[in-house]
Every structure is written in structure tokens, then in C-alpha cells.
Design a protein around this motif. Structure first.
Motif, PDB file in Angstrom:
ATOM      1  N   SER A   1       0.826  -1.210   0.000  1.00  0.00           N
ATOM      2  CA  SER A   1       0.000   0.000   0.000  1.00  0.00           C
ATOM      3  C   SER A   1       0.856   1.254   0.000  1.00  0.00           C
ATOM      4  N   GLY A   2       2.158   1.096  -0.218  1.00  0.00           N
ATOM      5  CA  GLY A   2       3.019   2.273  -0.287  1.00  0.00           C
ATOM      6  C   GLY A   2       2.632   3.178  -1.442  1.00  0.00           C
ATOM      7  N   GLN A   3       2.980   4.450  -1.337  1.00  0.00           N
ATOM      8  CA  GLN A   3       2.589   5.418  -2.362  1.00  0.00           C
ATOM      9  C   GLN A   3       3.463   5.279  -3.615  1.00  0.00           C
ATOM     10  N   ASP A   4       3.030   5.968  -4.672  1.00  0.00           N
ATOM     11  CA  ASP A   4       3.703   5.824  -5.970  1.00  0.00           C
ATOM     12  C   ASP A   4       5.088   6.453  -6.010  1.00  0.00           C
ATOM     13  N   SER A   5       5.359   7.363  -5.129  1.00  0.00           N
ATOM     14  CA  SER A   5       6.679   7.989  -5.088  1.00  0.00           C
ATOM     15  C   SER A   5       7.119   8.123  -3.629  1.00  0.00           C
ATOM     16  N   ILE A   6       8.424   8.271  -3.446  1.00  0.00           N
ATOM     17  CA  ILE A   6       8.943   8.428  -2.088  1.00  0.00           C
ATOM     18  C   ILE A   6       8.358   9.682  -1.441  1.00  0.00           C
ATOM     19  N   GLU A   7       8.225  10.737  -2.242  1.00  0.00           N
ATOM     20  CA  GLU A   7       7.702  11.982  -1.691  1.00  0.00           C
ATOM     21  C   GLU A   7       6.275  11.795  -1.173  1.00  0.00           C
ATOM     22  N   LEU A   8       5.434  11.137  -1.973  1.00  0.00           N
ATOM     23  CA  LEU A   8       4.051  10.903  -1.551  1.00  0.00           C
ATOM     24  C   LEU A   8       3.989   9.941  -0.366  1.00  0.00           C
ATOM     25  N   HIS A   9       4.878   8.951  -0.390  1.00  0.00           N
ATOM     26  CA  HIS A   9       4.886   7.992   0.711  1.00  0.00           C
ATOM     27  C   HIS A   9       5.279   8.685   2.017  1.00  0.00           C
ATOM     28  N   ARG A  10       6.283   9.539   1.951  1.00  0.00           N
ATOM     29  CA  ARG A  10       6.688  10.264   3.154  1.00  0.00           C
ATOM     30  C   ARG A  10       5.540  11.139   3.673  1.00  0.00           C
ATOM     31  N   LYS A  11       4.710  11.626   2.766  1.00  0.00           N
ATOM     32  CA  LYS A  11       3.620  12.528   3.139  1.00  0.00           C
ATOM     33  C   LYS A  11       2.418  11.768   3.690  1.00  0.00           C
ATOM     34  N   TYR A  12       2.028  10.656   3.008  1.00  0.00           N
ATOM     35  CA  TYR A  12       0.771   9.987   3.358  1.00  0.00           C
ATOM     36  C   TYR A  12       0.961   8.657   4.094  1.00  0.00           C
ATOM     37  N   GLY A  13       2.127   8.022   3.950  1.00  0.00           N
ATOM     38  CA  GLY A  13       2.355   6.736   4.603  1.00  0.00           C
ATOM     39  C   GLY A  13       1.625   5.593   3.930  1.00  0.00           C
ATOM     40  N   ALA A  14       1.695   4.419   4.536  1.00  0.00           N
ATOM     41  CA  ALA A  14       1.094   3.206   3.981  1.00  0.00           C
ATOM     42  C   ALA A  14      -0.259   2.934   4.637  1.00  0.00           C
ATOM     43  N   ASN A  15      -1.117   2.265   3.900  1.00  0.00           N
ATOM     44  CA  ASN A  15      -2.403   1.813   4.436  1.00  0.00           C
ATOM     45  C   ASN A  15      -2.218   0.402   4.994  1.00  0.00           C
ATOM     46  N   LEU A  16      -2.035   0.284   6.290  1.00  0.00           N
ATOM     47  CA  LEU A  16      -1.680  -0.994   6.904  1.00  0.00           C
ATOM     48  C   LEU A  16      -2.836  -1.990   6.899  1.00  0.00           C
ATOM     49  N   GLU A  17      -4.046  -1.510   6.626  1.00  0.00           N
ATOM     50  CA  GLU A  17      -5.202  -2.410   6.584  1.00  0.00           C
ATOM     51  C   GLU A  17      -5.150  -3.351   5.385  1.00  0.00           C
ATOM     52  N   VAL A  18      -4.439  -2.938   4.341  1.00  0.00           N
ATOM     53  CA  VAL A  18      -4.410  -3.753   3.116  1.00  0.00           C
ATOM     54  C   VAL A  18      -3.002  -4.174   2.725  1.00  0.00           C
ATOM     55  N   ASP A  19      -2.003  -3.705   3.416  1.00  0.00           N
ATOM     56  CA  ASP A  19      -0.610  -3.955   3.034  1.00  0.00           C
ATOM     57  C   ASP A  19      -0.196  -5.381   3.413  1.00  0.00           C
ATOM     58  N   ILE A  20       0.078  -6.230   2.427  1.00  0.00           N
ATOM     59  CA  ILE A  20       0.374  -7.642   2.675  1.00  0.00           C
ATOM     60  C   ILE A  20       1.729  -7.849   3.366  1.00  0.00           C
ATOM     61  N   PRO A  21       2.813  -7.164   2.981  1.00  0.00           N
ATOM     62  CA  PRO A  21       4.069  -7.366   3.716  1.00  0.00           C
ATOM     63  C   PRO A  21       3.914  -7.089   5.211  1.00  0.00           C
ATOM     64  N   PHE A  22       3.191  -6.018   5.565  1.00  0.00           N
ATOM     65  CA  PHE A  22       3.010  -5.727   6.987  1.00  0.00           C
ATOM     66  C   PHE A  22       2.097  -6.767   7.642  1.00  0.00           C
ATOM     67  N   LYS A  23       1.061  -7.194   6.936  1.00  0.00           N
ATOM     68  CA  LYS A  23       0.169  -8.219   7.498  1.00  0.00           C
ATOM     69  C   LYS A  23       0.933  -9.508   7.758  1.00  0.00           C
ATOM     70  N   TYR A  24       1.816  -9.907   6.838  1.00  0.00           N
ATOM     71  CA  TYR A  24       2.609 -11.122   7.034  1.00  0.00           C
ATOM     72  C   TYR A  24       3.533 -10.974   8.248  1.00  0.00           C
ATOM     73  N   LEU A  25       4.096  -9.781   8.433  1.00  0.00           N
ATOM     74  CA  LEU A  25       4.898  -9.559   9.639  1.00  0.00           C
ATOM     75  C   LEU A  25       4.037  -9.742  10.884  1.00  0.00           C
ATOM     76  N   GLY A  26       2.768  -9.328  10.795  1.00  0.00           N
ATOM     77  CA  GLY A  26       1.863  -9.498  11.923  1.00  0.00           C
ATOM     78  C   GLY A  26       1.645 -10.956  12.288  1.00  0.00           C
ATOM     79  N   PHE A  27       1.738 -11.842  11.317  1.00  0.00           N
ATOM     80  CA  PHE A  27       1.624 -13.269  11.573  1.00  0.00           C
ATOM     81  C   PHE A  27       2.920 -13.850  12.141  1.00  0.00           C
ATOM     82  N   PHE A  28       4.051 -13.450  11.599  1.00  0.00           N
ATOM     83  CA  PHE A  28       5.270 -14.224  11.821  1.00  0.00           C
ATOM     84  C   PHE A  28       6.403 -13.503  12.553  1.00  0.00           C
ATOM     85  N   LEU A  29       6.314 -12.193  12.753  1.00  0.00           N
ATOM     86  CA  LEU A  29       7.349 -11.497  13.519  1.00  0.00           C
ATOM     87  C   LEU A  29       6.970 -11.566  14.992  1.00  0.00           C
ATOM     88  N   ASP A  30       7.765 -12.270  15.768  1.00  0.00           N
ATOM     89  CA  ASP A  30       7.391 -12.532  17.155  1.00  0.00           C
ATOM     90  C   ASP A  30       7.579 -11.318  18.065  1.00  0.00           C
TER      91      ASP A  30
END
Length: 402
Positions: free
Chosen positions: A310-339
Motif C-alpha cells: 500500500s506504499g505510495q507511488d513515489s517516495i515523496e508521496l509515501h513520506r507525506k501519506y504513509g502506507a495503508n496498513l489495513e491492506v498492506d500484505i508485507p506488513f500483514k505477514y509480519l503481523g503473523f510471523f514477527l514474534d
């Protein structure tokens, strides 16, 4: 019947379908777990139960409990009540062997079941439903049996205690006391009942209609006289994904009528595909999941190329708006497996705010999953056919409550 145990397993048909063979939401949307809890009649697993588990076992709650991966239950509180009074229980879970290799989603119930076995020091039965997969997947009997033994090796590699664990294949074990319980269950469930619960149609062969008692009766201790002779009142706890709930709602309705406790359940959400929660992990698409046979290079490639971000299309936009963690699969997978809870919370803050980039999250996920898969691969390499035979041998478990 208890609340909605007779209800058909098509949940708000126009919105989502959840049964043992299909999980889908309208227009590829997300599964609404609150609606599942309401329609299925199970209960939300709240923090008080998690705290109670920690107190009774004197160990930290498993990451799958802390993070809400296992989020619903049926009578888990009754299991804890009995345990607190000194009454033991046993665990029952299973695997439908339809593929050569397991993916990480397949491992989740076994990782959690091992925690339960270790924490409560109780016996475990694991059913390999090779007969079910023969009927549903159009596999030959011989291929289903072969896959069952291969899958058993992956299950054993999770670290189960052979002195407390019995793994059985339906093709090999069904008969005797087990079959007697199947007949008792079958006599209590009408054809209309089974159609209402499972949605069978006139096009389904009779093998499908006759299968539900096979999955039901491992939750009755008398099905295993070599394990529980003289302990027919021992309770059963079933860790499973919530799509298996139909089998056990049927079982729970029948159990008191034939003289058994209702099995208790603790149920997990679904593990999302790499492409997103509206994607589906499929054996026909190896890029939809991380498999226990994937190399470190393959894991890195799948995460970088296919894990929905869910990262933004550019670094500038990402720094401004951040990621949508509700749909972001890499972060969701960390939620399962990062202890590490502290590290996950830091990642939540940094990635959600835009201070952490998608590439950093994917890099950390690659490290975590590579470690899990490589440890599993090493453990599986040590599992011999003789070890499989030992786990599947019909024998007493003298150490099962120690």
C-alpha cells in the motif's frame, strides 16, 4: 440446536461465501469476520481468555493469540474451566493432503497446535483426510495416500512430541470404534440437515454427503480406544480455520444426543494471498504463496514482485501519506510471523507514517520468512519414513498427560 448451528454455510450469499471448500467475498472484497461470528454463532476470543491462558500455562501467549490470528471460539472457556479443576483434555486438528508441498498458511494451525500441546501438556490426534481429497480433488486413492505421508513429514517437522501425538490417515484407520461413532453420527443427521449445513446439491456424488461424520468423530475420545480407553468423558479442543466450522457445528449438535461432550473450538482467520486479501492462494499459482520448499531467492523474489503493497507511488508521496496498513500484505505477514511485539509496533508507526519505506518492510519480511522456511526445511530433512510410521502406529501414549 445451539444458536445457528443448523444454518446454511452460505453467509449472506450476496456478499460472502464461507464453507470448507470455498471462501470468497463479493467483488473480490475482504471477508467480514464480525458477520461470520454473528452468523455462525461463535464468540470473539477476548483479552480475558488470552490472559487466562497465560496464567494457567505460566507462559506468554502465542503470537497468533496476541495478534488475533486465532480470533473466535466455541466453549474455549469451558476447556479452561475443566483444566483449572485438574481435568485434562486432548487436541484434534487435521490436514487435507491435496498438494505435495505446504505453504505458510497450511502451517499456521500446526504451529499453534504445537504451542497448545506444549503449554497444556496434553495429547493430540491429527487426522489426514486423504479420503476427502480423493473425492473432492479427483485424486486416485494411491496418490491421496502418498500425499498424506508427505504432508505428515511436514507436520512432524513442526516439532510435535511423538509420545503425545497420534497421526492417522482415514484410509488406514477408519473402522472399529471409529466407524461405530461415524454410524451414530450419521443416524442423527438427516439429508436435509446436511444439505442445509454444507450446501450439497443433486450434482454432488454421495461420497461427499457421507463424509462429514468422518471429520466429526475424532472429537469423541471413544474413537481412539488405544489412547483413551476408560476416559470417554475427556473433552476435546479443536484448533482450525473458521471455514471448518460447519463440520463441528454439526458435530456439536449431535454430540449430546449420543452421550459425548460438545467439542470446543478455537478458530483462526484466513491467511491472505501475496496478491492481497482479495486474492486466493492456489496450488495452480505458485506465486500466490510462500511454500516450505521455496529457496531464499524464491522467497525474496515473490515478496518483492508479488506481495501487494500500500506504499505510495513515489517516495515523496509515501513520506507525506504513509502506507495503508489495513491492506498492506508485507506488513500483514509480519503481523503473523514477527514474534517481537516491540519491533512490530515500531514498524507500524514508522511505515504507517511514511518514515519507513515499502522496500524496508519487504526486506525485513524476507528475512523473517526465510528463517522460518529454512528452519522448517532442515527439520523436515530429518524426518524419516520410520518416524512417520512411529507417529502413525496404533499404540498407547503412556506419556500423553505428563
Amino acid at each position: 440446536m445451539e444458536k445457528r448451528e443448523e444454518a446454511k454455510e452460505v453467509v449472506e450469499e450476496e456478499e460472502q461465501v464461507v464453507n470448507p471448500w470455498e471462501v470468497s467475498a463479493k467483488d473480490g472484497g475482504k471477508i467480514d469476520y464480525d458477520k461470520l461470528i454473528d452468523k455462525f454463532g461463535c464468540q470473539r476470543l477476548d483479552d480475558s481468555l488470552i490472559q487466562r491462558v497465560q496464567r494457567l500455562t505460566n507462559r506468554p501467549a502465542h503470537v497468533f493469540l496476541r495478534r488475533g490470528v486465532f480470533f473466535a471460539h466455541r466453549d474455549f472457556n469451558d476447556i479452561l474451566d475443566a483444566y483449572e479443576k485438574g481435568q485434562k483434555f486432548y487436541l484434534y486438528t487435521g490436514r487435507g493432503p491435496s498438494s505435495e508441498a505446504l505453504h505458510l498458511g497450511h502451517l499456521i494451525p500446526f504451529m499453534f497446535t504445537k504451542y497448545l500441546q506444549d503449554a497444556f501438556k496434553v495429547p493430540l490426534v491429527i487426522q489426514l483426510t486423504d479420503d476427502e481429497k480423493c473425492m473432492w480433488k479427483n485424486l486416485s486413492v494411491e496418490e491421496s495416500q502418498r500425499l498424506a505421508r508427505e504432508n505428515a513429514k511436514d507436520i512432524i517437522a513442526c516439532g510435535f512430541d511423538v509420545s503425545k501425538t497420534f497421526i492417522f490417515s482415514d484410509f488406514d484407520y477408519v473402522g472399529g470404534a471409529f466407524y461405530k461413532n461415524m454410524v451414530k453420527v450419521a443416524k442423527c443427521v438427516t439429508y436435509n440437515n446436511v444439505v442445509g449445513i454444507f450446501g450439497f446439491t443433486g450434482e454432488d456424488h454421495i461420497g461427499k454427503v457421507s463424509f462429514p461424520p468422518v471429520q466429526a468423530v475424532p472429537s469423541f475420545p471413544s474413537s481412539f480406544p488405544h489412547l483413551f480407553s476408560g476416559n470417554d468423558n475427556i473433552r476435546c479442543l479443536i484448533p482450525c480455520a473458521i471455514d471448518q466450522d460447519p463440520y463441528f457445528r454439526m458435530t456439536r449438535d449431535v454430540a449430546p444426543r449420543i452421550g459425548y461432550h460438545k467439542p470446543a473450538l478455537i478458530e483462526s482467520s484466513f491467511f491472505p494471498a501475496l496478491q492481497g486479501e482479495n486474492g486466493k492462494m492456489s496450488a495452480s499459482d505458485p506465486n500466490s504463496a510462500i511454500y516450505v520448499t521455496d529457496s531464499a531467492k524464491e522467497i525474496k523474489n515473490k515478496i518483492n514482485r508479488y506481495a501487494f503493497s500500500s506504499g505510495q507511488d513515489s517516495i515523496e508521496l509515501h513520506r507525506k501519506y504513509g502506507a495503508n496498513l489495513e491492506v498492506d500484505i508485507p506488513f500483514k505477514y509480519l503481523g503473523f510471523f514477527l514474534d517481537d511485539d516491540a519491533e512490530l509496533e515500531l514498524s507500524r508507526e514508522e511505515y504507517g507514517s511514511g518514515r519507513m519505506l515499502t522496500g524496508e518492510v519487504k526486506k525485513r519480511l524476507t528475512e523473517v520468512l526465510t528463517d522460518i522456511v529454512e528452519r522448517h526445511r532442515r527439520a523436515r530433512a530429518l524426518v524419516t519414513d520410520e518416524m512417520v510410521d512411529a507417529f502413525m502406529a496404533v499404540r498407547p501414549l503412556p506419556n500423553m498427560f505428563n
